[in-house]
Write a protein that holds these residues in place. Structure first.
Motif, mmCIF file in Angstrom:
data_model
loop_
_atom_site.group_PDB
_atom_site.id
_atom_site.type_symbol
_atom_site.label_atom_id
_atom_site.label_comp_id
_atom_site.label_asym_id
_atom_site.label_seq_id
_atom_site.Cartn_x
_atom_site.Cartn_y
_atom_site.Cartn_z
ATOM 1 N N LYS A 1 12.762 15.447 -5.582
ATOM 2 C CA LYS A 1 12.087 14.354 -4.329
ATOM 3 C C LYS A 1 12.012 14.757 -3.141
ATOM 4 C CE LYS A 1 12.293 11.362 -7.942
ATOM 5 N NZ LYS A 1 11.023 10.935 -8.514
ATOM 6 N N VAL A 2 11.010 14.851 -2.476
ATOM 7 C CA VAL A 2 10.777 15.040 -1.142
ATOM 8 C C VAL A 2 9.993 13.856 -0.169
ATOM 9 C CG1 VAL A 2 9.526 16.619 0.400
ATOM 10 C CG2 VAL A 2 10.526 17.763 -1.382
ATOM 11 N N VAL A 3 10.619 13.512 0.903
ATOM 12 C CA VAL A 3 9.862 12.367 1.459
ATOM 13 C C VAL A 3 9.032 12.961 2.691
ATOM 14 C CG1 VAL A 3 10.707 10.614 3.036
ATOM 15 C CG2 VAL A 3 12.187 10.940 1.057
ATOM 16 N N VAL A 4 7.951 12.314 2.858
ATOM 17 C CA VAL A 4 7.124 12.627 3.682
ATOM 18 C C VAL A 4 7.035 11.271 4.525
ATOM 19 C CG1 VAL A 4 4.720 13.227 4.211
ATOM 20 C CG2 VAL A 4 5.804 14.264 2.199
ATOM 21 N N ARG B 1 2.544 12.931 -4.346
ATOM 22 C CA ARG B 1 2.899 11.543 -4.234
ATOM 23 C C ARG B 1 3.260 10.935 -5.686
ATOM 24 N NH1 ARG B 1 1.992 6.691 -4.012
ATOM 25 N NH2 ARG B 1 0.019 7.071 -4.776
ATOM 26 N N LYS B 2 4.376 10.344 -5.604
ATOM 27 C CA LYS B 2 4.758 9.557 -6.800
ATOM 28 C C LYS B 2 5.652 8.496 -6.487
ATOM 29 C CE LYS B 2 5.954 10.440 -11.744
ATOM 30 N NZ LYS B 2 6.454 11.317 -12.658
ATOM 31 N N GLY B 3 5.424 7.267 -6.911
ATOM 32 C CA GLY B 3 6.343 6.232 -6.784
ATOM 33 C C GLY B 3 5.987 5.401 -5.680
ATOM 34 N N GLU B 4 7.085 4.759 -5.036
ATOM 35 C CA GLU B 4 6.937 3.821 -3.870
ATOM 36 C C GLU B 4 6.903 4.479 -2.469
ATOM 37 O OE1 GLU B 4 10.090 1.166 -4.442
ATOM 38 O OE2 GLU B 4 9.446 0.251 -6.000
ATOM 39 N N ALA B 5 6.515 3.639 -1.568
ATOM 40 C CA ALA B 5 6.464 4.026 -0.195
ATOM 41 C C ALA B 5 7.090 3.148 0.512
ATOM 42 C CB ALA B 5 5.086 4.504 0.310
ATOM 43 N N ARG C 1 17.635 -6.446 8.767
ATOM 44 C CA ARG C 1 17.038 -6.516 10.221
ATOM 45 C C ARG C 1 15.476 -6.917 9.932
ATOM 46 N NH1 ARG C 1 16.224 -1.943 11.505
ATOM 47 N NH2 ARG C 1 16.934 -0.845 9.735
ATOM 48 N N SER C 2 14.932 -7.605 11.029
ATOM 49 C CA SER C 2 13.544 -8.116 11.024
ATOM 50 C C SER C 2 12.682 -6.795 10.908
ATOM 51 C CB SER C 2 13.089 -8.632 12.092
ATOM 52 O OG SER C 2 13.414 -8.152 13.283
ATOM 53 N N GLU C 3 12.906 -5.556 11.291
ATOM 54 C CA GLU C 3 11.828 -4.625 11.169
ATOM 55 C C GLU C 3 12.511 -3.609 10.062
ATOM 56 O OE1 GLU C 3 15.117 -3.521 14.212
ATOM 57 O OE2 GLU C 3 13.990 -5.385 13.722
ATOM 58 N N ALA C 4 13.458 -4.244 9.101
ATOM 59 C CA ALA C 4 13.984 -3.061 8.081
ATOM 60 C C ALA C 4 12.675 -2.614 6.872
ATOM 61 C CB ALA C 4 14.857 -3.801 7.236
ATOM 62 N N ALA C 5 12.883 -1.642 6.172
ATOM 63 C CA ALA C 5 12.094 -1.254 5.328
ATOM 64 C C ALA C 5 11.541 -2.204 4.150
ATOM 65 C CB ALA C 5 12.686 0.168 4.711
ATOM 66 N N GLN C 6 10.575 -2.045 3.879
ATOM 67 C CA GLN C 6 9.667 -3.125 2.819
ATOM 68 C C GLN C 6 9.088 -1.996 1.812
ATOM 69 O OE1 GLN C 6 10.378 -5.808 1.468
ATOM 70 N NE2 GLN C 6 8.666 -6.057 0.135
ATOM 71 N N PRO C 7 9.583 -1.918 0.545
ATOM 72 C CA PRO C 7 8.898 -0.972 -0.122
ATOM 73 C C PRO C 7 7.664 -1.684 -0.895
ATOM 74 C CG PRO C 7 10.783 -2.125 -1.479
ATOM 75 C CD PRO C 7 10.801 -2.702 0.045
ATOM 76 N N TYR C 8 6.695 -0.729 -0.933
ATOM 77 C CA TYR C 8 5.438 -0.654 -1.830
ATOM 78 C C TYR C 8 5.132 -0.010 -2.835
ATOM 79 C CZ TYR C 8 3.945 -3.856 2.484
ATOM 80 O OH TYR C 8 3.727 -4.880 3.315
ATOM 81 N N ASP C 9 4.428 -0.586 -4.011
ATOM 82 C CA ASP C 9 3.971 0.612 -5.037
ATOM 83 C C ASP C 9 2.475 0.401 -4.825
ATOM 84 O OD1 ASP C 9 2.950 -2.015 -5.837
ATOM 85 O OD2 ASP C 9 4.683 -2.272 -7.433
ATOM 86 N N ASP C 10 1.919 1.222 -5.963
ATOM 87 C CA ASP C 10 0.304 1.404 -5.736
ATOM 88 C C ASP C 10 -0.270 0.102 -6.151
ATOM 89 O OD1 ASP C 10 0.998 4.038 -5.566
ATOM 90 O OD2 ASP C 10 0.703 4.546 -7.713
ATOM 91 N N ILE D 1 7.006 5.684 4.644
ATOM 92 C CA ILE D 1 7.772 6.978 4.216
ATOM 93 C C ILE D 1 7.603 6.915 2.775
ATOM 94 C CG2 ILE D 1 10.231 7.716 3.858
ATOM 95 C CD1 ILE D 1 10.820 6.204 6.395
ATOM 96 N N ALA D 2 6.796 7.976 2.261
ATOM 97 C CA ALA D 2 6.406 7.952 0.905
ATOM 98 C C ALA D 2 7.141 9.324 0.230
ATOM 99 C CB ALA D 2 5.009 8.671 0.815
ATOM 100 N N THR D 3 7.554 8.813 -1.220
ATOM 101 C CA THR D 3 8.189 9.688 -2.018
ATOM 102 C C THR D 3 7.350 10.631 -2.712
ATOM 103 O OG1 THR D 3 10.109 7.961 -2.317
ATOM 104 C CG2 THR D 3 9.890 9.848 -3.838
ATOM 105 N N CYS D 4 7.625 12.143 -2.693
ATOM 106 C CA CYS D 4 6.837 13.112 -3.436
ATOM 107 C C CYS D 4 7.659 13.600 -4.536
ATOM 108 C CB CYS D 4 6.224 13.856 -2.364
ATOM 109 S SG CYS D 4 5.167 12.985 -1.356
#
Length: 385
Positions: free
Chosen positions: A2-5, A157-161, A108-117, A173-176
């Protein structure tokens, strides 16, 4: 592997407002889901969904966004419970542990929110994304990243961002899933001695001095002390900015050191031997003036960078026991506490060899690395009678 871009979004004013409103909404609702979970004893994800999904949909979230909010909350509690079990938040009756376990997790109000395809699509040629928001799906949101990052995204790229906001700027922030290179048979090992005065010293002669980083940290410490005395909102804002700046500086330094070590190993067809330093902060006792320097030592981050860069390049890597590497002579294997004269000087009491202490330790680590690698290759099958 897993590498994060990380890519930087370049939205227009209306797009930025929609993204900001989306993050505020989903994190406010995540706090509400967290309170429900805490009140019901943190049920499983399926049961938590039964109690919260309808309300999230009524608040305007799409089906996938609602699912991600619930999963984000449940994952946060899973992480909290794992930290409690591991003792990372203190002993059972400590104030820190009680505070963490006695109230719902807040986001937090600006905390990360995951997105899928289903919620996010990428257009690599145009360098734009189409992304779901509470105001509807917005298209043609430009993004910027390096050429290598774009190639990694396109190919792996594969999975959520995760969508995050940092200082008014939006990032994805995308997972590869990058395939590892096949490891070669090493022609020897490069030992890496990690330290504070010298961040990393290798058995081949490379030395990354920690003098500059130490001066930088000391200056940041003095500036933090001045700002902490003011106790104003602007001072607190500046403290956060400086903390992030220091983190980025240390991270960049560790990246450079790790890349130098891995490149040297790959060029010479050697493997890398690292010290196993996990738990060292619990084992070592220090005088008070030394504690700030010791606990800001980012050896784990540097080790992680070396590991993932080595795996990506196909460089063999082993961990060795660091015990007595600084007291053992790399020439005659004589062990004596008095061999280590001071921080920088090593003089063997047996054979009289004089060497730099960190260089001597790195040679011992290299020898142990070769022994570990050979032991791993030896057959354990009993001899045929």
């Amino acid at each position: 592997m897993k590498v994060v871009v990380q890519v930087k979004l370049l939205p227009e004013a209306e797009q930025a407002a929609a993204l900001r409103s989306t993050l505020r909404t989903v994190n406010d609702l995540a706090c509400w889901v967290s309170r429900v979970a805490f009140a019901r004893g943190v049920p499983r994800e399926y049961e938590l969904r039964q109690h919260t999904y309808a309300h999230l949909k009524a608040e305007g979230l799409g089906a996938q966004a609602a699912q991600h909010v619930i999963k984000k909350v449940r994952d946060a509690y899973t992480t909290l419970h794992a930290n409690l079990r591991a003792g990372n938040l203190g002993k059972p009756k400590s104030r820190r542990r009680i505070k963490a376990a006695s109230k719902p997790i807040a986001f937090r109000s600006e905390a990360a929110q995951p997105y899928d395809d289903r919620c996010l699509s990428w257009q690599y040629d145009q360098q734009t994304v189409s992304i779901w928001t509470t105001a509807g799906r917005i298209k043609n949101v430009s993004f910027a990243c390096s050429g290598d990052g774009l190639k990694t995204l396109r190919d792996y790229r594969k999975g959520e961002a995760d969508l995050i906001e940092r200082d008014g700027v939006f990032y994805l922030i995308a997972t590869c899933d990058v395939p590892e290179a096949e490891a070669y048979e090493p022609d020897g090992f490069i030992g890496v001695d990690l330290g504070i005065v010298n961040i990393a010293t290798t058995s081949t002669g490379y030395q990354a001095a920690g003098r500059g980083l130490g001066r930088y940290r000391k200056r940041q410490l003095a500036l933090r002390a001045k700002l902490q005395k003011k106790r104003t909102k602007s001072a607190k804002r500046r403290l956060k900015e400086r903390s992030r700046r220091e983190t980025r500086h240390v991270k960049n330094t560790n990246h450079i050191i790790a890349k130098t070590i891995v490149t040297e190993a790959e060029r010479t067809a050697h493997g890398i031997a690292l010290e196993e330093l996990r738990g060292i902060r619990r084992r070592v006792r220090l005088r008070k003036p030394q504690r700030v320097t010791f606990h800001s030592w980012a050896f784990a981050q540097l080790g992680d960078f070396i590991v993932y860069k080595a795996r990506r390049a196909g460089v063999p890597l082993v961990y060795v026991d660091p015990a007595y590497t600084s007291q053992t002579c790399a020439d005659c294997d004589h062990v004596d506490k008095k061999n280590r004269v001071d921080q920088a000087t090593f003089i063997c009491r047996n054979c009289g060899v004089v060497a730099h202490a960190d260089r001597n330790a790195s040679r011992n680590i290299a020898a142990r690395g070769a022994a570990v690698w050979t032991a791993g290759r030896e057959s354990r099958v009993p001899a045929t009678p």
